[in-house]
Design a protein around this motif. Structure first.
Motif, PDB file in Angstrom:
ATOM      1  N   SER A   1      78.319  -6.531  42.614  1.00  0.00           N
ATOM      2  CA  SER A   1      77.976  -5.581  41.556  1.00  0.00           C
ATOM      3  C   SER A   1      79.191  -5.233  40.708  1.00  0.00           C
ATOM      4  CB  SER A   1      77.378  -4.315  42.161  1.00  0.00           C
ATOM      5  OG  SER A   1      78.351  -3.678  42.967  1.00  0.00           O
ATOM      6  N   SER A   2      80.391  -5.459  41.229  1.00  0.00           N
ATOM      7  CA  SER A   2      81.568  -5.076  40.469  1.00  0.00           C
ATOM      8  C   SER A   2      82.742  -5.948  40.854  1.00  0.00           C
ATOM      9  CB  SER A   2      81.895  -3.607  40.770  1.00  0.00           C
ATOM     10  OG  SER A   2      83.264  -3.370  40.572  1.00  0.00           O
ATOM     11  N   ASP A   3      83.459  -6.449  39.861  1.00  0.00           N
ATOM     12  CA  ASP A   3      84.622  -7.271  40.196  1.00  0.00           C
ATOM     13  C   ASP A   3      85.851  -6.408  40.452  1.00  0.00           C
ATOM     14  OD1 ASP A   3      85.145  -6.452  37.658  1.00  0.00           O
ATOM     15  OD2 ASP A   3      85.998  -8.342  36.994  1.00  0.00           O
ATOM     16  N   THR A   4      85.730  -5.105  40.163  1.00  0.00           N
ATOM     17  CA  THR A   4      86.879  -4.238  40.439  1.00  0.00           C
ATOM     18  C   THR A   4      86.829  -3.693  41.858  1.00  0.00           C
ATOM     19  OG1 THR A   4      85.636  -2.493  39.370  1.00  0.00           O
ATOM     20  CG2 THR A   4      87.345  -3.543  38.068  1.00  0.00           C
ATOM     21  N   GLY A   5      85.682  -3.832  42.495  1.00  0.00           N
ATOM     22  CA  GLY A   5      85.584  -3.454  43.899  1.00  0.00           C
ATOM     23  C   GLY A   5      85.095  -2.033  44.131  1.00  0.00           C
ATOM     24  N   LEU A   6      84.554  -1.825  45.310  1.00  0.00           N
ATOM     25  CA  LEU A   6      83.982  -0.529  45.672  1.00  0.00           C
ATOM     26  C   LEU A   6      84.397  -0.154  47.081  1.00  0.00           C
ATOM     27  CD1 LEU A   6      80.224  -1.227  44.940  1.00  0.00           C
ATOM     28  CD2 LEU A   6      81.675   0.197  43.530  1.00  0.00           C
TER      29      LEU A   6
END
Lengths: 272, 878
Positions: free
Chosen positions: B674-679
């Motif tokens: 869902s996100s390439d910046t990470g969660l």
């Protein structure tokens, strides 16, 4: 029709600027290897050997061939197709190098020069006439004739006037703005001859100049060639299988199996 | 002795040589035009991507700068919320006058598809911070703070929206509609301010609190902290006297002391730090777009290489003549490079112009992707950066000269004796096939080797890709020869003599056909590579969504970007929805941001049970993960978070909580796309122990057996009506919506893939035109021998078709390798995602069809032209 340019004295030679500054000869004007070479001998080919690989086999094209040509002579090398005439012209012009032997032109051993020096030497001192004319298709007739002069640093006015004069001499002044592909074979060869003599080289090499022309056109073109060469004082070597060229020759050599034999001095024969 | 003659040095290029070279190209205007267009397209793609990226970045920075104003520092709370009490303390107790409360949020105007940044301010505190939102800017307090939803717009925005003071704008914020009364216009002095404010709406702080459900809270407090000792606030100095040993008087010291005075969980940071963090997020995205755009330029370079090689090969006899006349190798080299320049320069200029136009088109896709994946940005126009244009200029001309260097060198180095002979023209290439193939194999091996370099960077990944592409193109002549020997008898069986001639023709002119085929191979392989990568990505995401989405219905408040914390669901509504008949169970989700030891990170707070834990596809985990998840300060991190921050299971992350700094241990790394910046993911139970923020931004509902999902969704919609505008999606609907966003984010990639194929098509068109025109004499011989125009047409088209078939066939292995590198190396190194590699046969068949169609189409015009040519003209000697 007279050509005022040709009757004028030769274009005076100018020293290459680099000569005076660095004291080194320019590749186009190297110091002669043998400054005491005979005044009448412009070209001396000594024991030339050249062979090519054909598949696995080595084919000897020139076998210890020697040749001397006197200044202002018109020499005809007669031989059948594939006898090595073109190879010899390539060696004499510095286009190719012999496996053995040397070529000396006016005392300069050109076989010792590197590729670039040979090119600049050729540019300054040798003119070429090819069987397939080899005009530059993207330059007009006039520009084709101007090209060697431009490469040799002639001024704009001078090269333009000279080119027009030579074009007039070969009877094609009215086609000066035409591109080569619009000319007939004979016309193209006349332009090629004008181009070869235009910068007044010491030596003109012609490889089958009538090979692509019919008999009548060939004779006409050769006549013009002969006349121009004599007027400019250039030495001419013609490689051909056309026996009709004999009548223009000062000297004839017969090519056979990579060697040549003199067929005699035609001027002496004529005198006799 | 021979007298000296006037000569030129070889450094001079004769004007006649130039003229001859230029005329050569102008005599073939179609070929010249195609070469120029090829370079233009390559440059245009690179420039447009650069401009679109930069415009988005510039717009983001400008809007950030405009809302930051003169603030040097910001006071932030946890989860981008700050109790407004802090502001009161700051002003009254600590006496810090240069402070201003701010609420930031987004509102959309759906009918215009525009998103606005809404800035909630206190005009009385704004004087030192933002010139446009203070009383000095002409904001009348009576209208601004009227208790109604009122706001100010810039003059240009009002003009664009055709709105005037007194009008009402229908906006949506946090899923709720707000009719915003335009109270006045902000006067802007210069172009920069106009651009910076073009998506900004200024509202009163209390209005913003209502719009974004932040009653009693602020987004942040802006500060201007002095650098010098004298300027430090008196109360602060008294309250926190600095130790004599650290008496530097810098604003950083002041910030640190101030932070220590404020309640736990509140941080004082430099104003620019958040901007930098956000700007860095898109770095990998930008690099990947730039690299893909370079692929189009690479294909363009092949085109130029092809053109120049063709001009060299075709003019070998002419070059021989010039060399015989005394033109040196250096002069020939400069002449050919000069000709390349006359292709490269207009191509580049055209490319720059085209790039600006293309950027306008791509900007919407780039902006959309940034909005979908990273942060909210609205870009109305392309910002033309001179540096980008200069880069494009150097790239275009440089690429042309680089592509021309080899053929120019070959032309210059060829022995005069050889080049005077026409029949030798392709002998050289055939002789060089072993050495070319060997060099190619070495390049491929070097490319593979560079994948294993200790420094695992994206650049080395792309370097590997480049080496493999170049290496493969060097092996293409050998592969064509092999393919031709295999196809020759087959073509003979199928089409008789013309079939054999068509195949033989490809090998006979290998010097030119191999370059044209290589260009097509690379373009089609790039299309396959990118296509398979997107397919693999899509399959992975689809399978991940299936596993991740276990509930039947999902409810959330509308947001503007995955990066932005979602607006909260109305607590009343949450109860109503949970209690709806047919709902058997539910989980809440909250998406927020936290300040961690790694920076500002996104945090998902989840309620878990045995069912929902199954939805996590764990890559690595501690055996006691689920036992400890709800009870201890532990976290889950996504694969991309772990990759970006270099953390793994067992590592500790410090999070600033409302109870102060707290260590959290990572107990699992899970797959997430869902996100390439990470969660980071935390249990709701743990979160509630450390944070006061009770907001719930999403609900996942499970239905009773026998409940029809659609019926329940209608019931939920009825229950939410009038309370909050929420997005209610079924499991299937959410999956489809997610895949739609996925497809949208790859639109730019697809556009670039198309452009690369277009460049290749032009390359093949020009190569085939050149080839067929040069063969017009041979064709004339065939015509003279009795071949009808139709047969000739069949022969030429057959040959181009064979080239297309070969290109299609050869592009498959290269394309698959490119895809594998994109999937296993580039994606992993860019975003930290592990993807399931998928080879879809449709993609390979499609590539084959593209190659054959492109080649046949490219051969149509030359074959038509040849059949229309009078054989007598073609047979004439020069």
């Amino acid at each position: 029709m007279t050509n005022p340019h040709i009757t004028e004295p030769r274009i005076p030679d100018k020293p290459y600027p680099g000569n005076s500054r660095a004291g080194k000869p320019h590749p186009g004007n190297p110091q002669p290897d043998n400054p005491h070479a005979g005044n009448h001998t412009i070209l001396n080919a000594d024991s030339l050997v050249k062979s090519y690989k054909e598949g696995e086999k080595e084919r000897m094209v020139l076998d210890h061939l020697s040749l001397s040509v006197a200044q202002d002579d018109m020499v005809v090398l007669l031989g059948r197709s594939g006898s090595g005439k073109s190879t010899l012209l390539n060696l004499l012009s510095g286009i190719d190098r012999p496996d053995k032997g040397s070529v000396t032109i006016s005392g300069h051993n050109i076989t010792r020069l590197d590729e670039k020096q040979r090119t600049l030497f050729r540019r300054a001192h040798i003119g070429f006439v090819f069987q397939s004319f080899n005009l530059i298709p993207t330059l007009t007739v006039l520009e084709n004739i101007m090209l060697p002069m431009e490469l040799n640093g002639f001024g704009d006015r001078r090269k333009h006037d000279a080119a027009r004069n030579y074009l007039d001499e070969v009877g094609l002044l009215d086609r000066s703005d035409t591109y080569p592909d619009r000319l007939s074979g004979g016309e193209q060869q006349r332009v090629a001859i004008a181009r070869a003599v235009a910068h007044e080289p010491r030596l003109i090499l012609a490889d089958e100049p009538t090979g692509n022309l019919d008999y009548k056109t060939g004779s006409h073109v050769t006549g013009i060639f002969h006349q121009l060469a004599k007027k400019t004082g250039s030495t001419v070597i013609i490689a051909t299988h056309d026996q009709n060229m004999r009548r223009f020759a000062d000297h004839i050599y017969l090519f056979n199996e990579g060697t040549i034999h003199s067929a005699g001095d035609m001027s002496e024969q004529a005198d006799a | 002795m021979m007298p000296s003659r006037t000569t030129f040095t070889s450094g001079y290029i004769s004007g006649l040589l130039w003229r001859s070279g230029i005329r050569y190209h102008f005599r073939r205007p179609w070929l010249y035009a195609l070469s120029v267009i090829g370079i233009a397209l390559g440059v245009a793609v690179v420039v447009s991507i650069d401009l679109a990226n930069n415009s988005a970045k510039k717009a983001f920075l400008m809007s950030t700068e405009s809302v930051t104003g003169a603030a040097t520092h910001q006071i932030n709370g946890t989860g981008r919320r700050l109790d407004e009490e802090v502001y009161r303390t700051l002003r009254t107790e600590l006496g810090i006058r240069k402070s201003a409360p701010v609420i930031e949020g987004y509102a959309s105007k759906p009918d215009l598809s525009r998103t606005f940044q809404v800035l909630g301010v206190d005009p009385l505190a704004e004087e030192h911070f933002r010139s446009f939102s203070s009383q000095q800017a002409g904001i009348e307090l009576s209208t601004f703070m009227s208790g109604e939803i009122t706001g100010f717009l810039s003059e240009t925005t009002a003009e664009a929206l055709q709105t005037a003071p007194g009008d009402t704008l229908e906006l949506i914020a946090g899923g709720r509609p707000y009719p915003l009364l335009v109270a006045g216009l902000i006067q802007t002095k210069d172009k920069y301010s106009r651009q910076a404010l073009e998506n900004l709406i200024i509202v009163d702080i209390s209005t913003a609190q209502i719009m974004f459900g932040m009653e009693g809270h602020l987004s942040r407090i802006d500060l201007i902290l002095p650098d010098d000792e004298a300027g430090r606030p008196g109360l602060l100095r008294r309250a926190y006297p600095e130790p004599s040993s650290t008496r530097t008087g810098s604003s950083t010291d002041t910030a640190e002391r101030l932070e220590a005075m404020l309640p736990d969980g509140i941080s004082v940071v430099r104003s620019g730090s958040r901007t930098e963090t956000v700007a860095q997020m898109t770095r990998a995205f930008e690099l990947n777009l730039q690299s893909l755009s370079m692929l189009a330029l690479l294909v363009g370079m092949f085109l130029i290489y092809n053109t120049i090689t063709f001009t060299v090969v075709q003019r070998r006899p002419l070059i021989g003549r010039l060399r015989a006349l005394g033109v040196t190798r250096g002069e020939i080299l400069r002449m050919i490079l000069g000709e390349a320049f006359i292709i490269g320069l207009p191509g580049t200029i055209l490319g720059l112009t085209g790039g600006i136009l293309l950027a306008q088109f791509l900007l919407q896709f780039v902006t959309q992707t940034i909005n979908d994946l990273y942060f909210v940005v609205s870009v109305q126009q392309v910002a033309i950066a001179p540096l980008t244009l200069l880069k494009g200029m150097l790239l275009g001309v440089g690429a042309t000269l680089l592509a021309s260097l080899w053929p120019a060198r070959e032309a210059a180095r060829a022995p005069v004796r050889i080049v005077l002979q026409r029949s030798e023209k392709d002998a050289l290439l055939k002789k060089n096939i072993p050495i070319l193939s060997l060099t190619g194999l070495l390049a491929i091996l070097a490319g593979i080797g560079s994948l294993f370099l200790p420094e695992e960077t994206i650049i080395s990944g792309y370097l590997s890709l480049l080496l493999i592409i170049i290496g493969f193109s060097l092996v293409v002549p050998l592969l064509i020869s092999i393919l031709a020997s295999l196809l020759h008898p087959l073509a003979g069986l199928a089409f008789g003599l013309p079939g054999r001639m068509a195949v033989r023709g490809v090998v006979a002119d290998l010097g030119r056909t191999s370059v044209a085929t290589s260009a097509l191979v690379i373009a089609v392989a790039a299309a396959i590579g990118v296509g398979l990568m997107v397919d693999s990505f899509r399959v992975t995401v689809d399978s991940w969504l299936k596993s991740q989405l276990q509930a039947d219905i999902y409810i959330q408040a509308p947001g503007f970007s995955t990066r932005e914390p979602d607006a909260g669901l109305n607590p009343e509504l949450i109860t109503l929805l949970r209690e709806a008949p047919g709902v058997s169970g539910s989980h809440s989700v909250q998406r927020t941001e936290v300040q961690t030891s790694q920076g500002v990170d996104r945090l998902t707070v989840v309620e878990t049970d045995r069912e929902s834990t199954r939805s996590y596809q764990l890559r690595k985990s501690d055996p006691g993960l689920w036992n400890r998840f709800d009870n201890e300060p532990v976290l889950l991190a996504t694969e991309s978070y772990a990759f970006r921050n270099g953390v793994t299971v067992g590592d500790t992350i410090v999070i600033i909580t409302d109870r102060g700094d707290q260590d959290f241990v990572i107990l699992g790394i899970y797959y997430d796309y869902s996100s390439d910046t990470g969660l980071l993911t935390m249990s709701r139970m743990v979160y509630d122990r450390f944070f006061q923020n009770k907001i719930i931004s999403g609900l996942a509902l499970y239905t009773d057996d026998g409940t029809i999902v659609e019926t329940l969704m209608s019931e939920l919609r009825e229950r939410s009506a009038g309370i909050q505008n929420v997005i209610i999606q079924s499991n299937q609907g959410l999956r489809e919506a997610s895949l739609e966003i996925f497809d949208r984010t790859f639109t730019v990639t697809i556009v670039m893939r198309f452009l690369a194929v277009l460049v290749a098509f032009i390359g093949v068109l020009s190569a085939l035109m050149a080839l067929q025109f040069e063969r017009s004499r041979d064709m004339a011989v065939l015509r003279a021998s009795g071949l009808t125009p139709a047969q000739l047409w069949g022969l030429v088209t057959g040959q181009t078709g064979v080239m297309g078939f070969m290109a299609g066939l050869l592009s498959i292995p290269l394309g698959v390798v490119m895809a594998a590198i994109l999937v296993y190396v580039i994606n992993l190194r860019s975003f930290g995602w592990t993807l399931q590699f998928q080879i879809t046969p449709e993609m390979l068949i499609q590539a084959m069809l593209v190659a054959v169609t492109a080649a046949i189409l490219a051969g149509l015009y030359p074959s038509w032209k040849i059949t229309k040519t009078n054989p007598a003209d073609a047979l004439r000697d020069e």
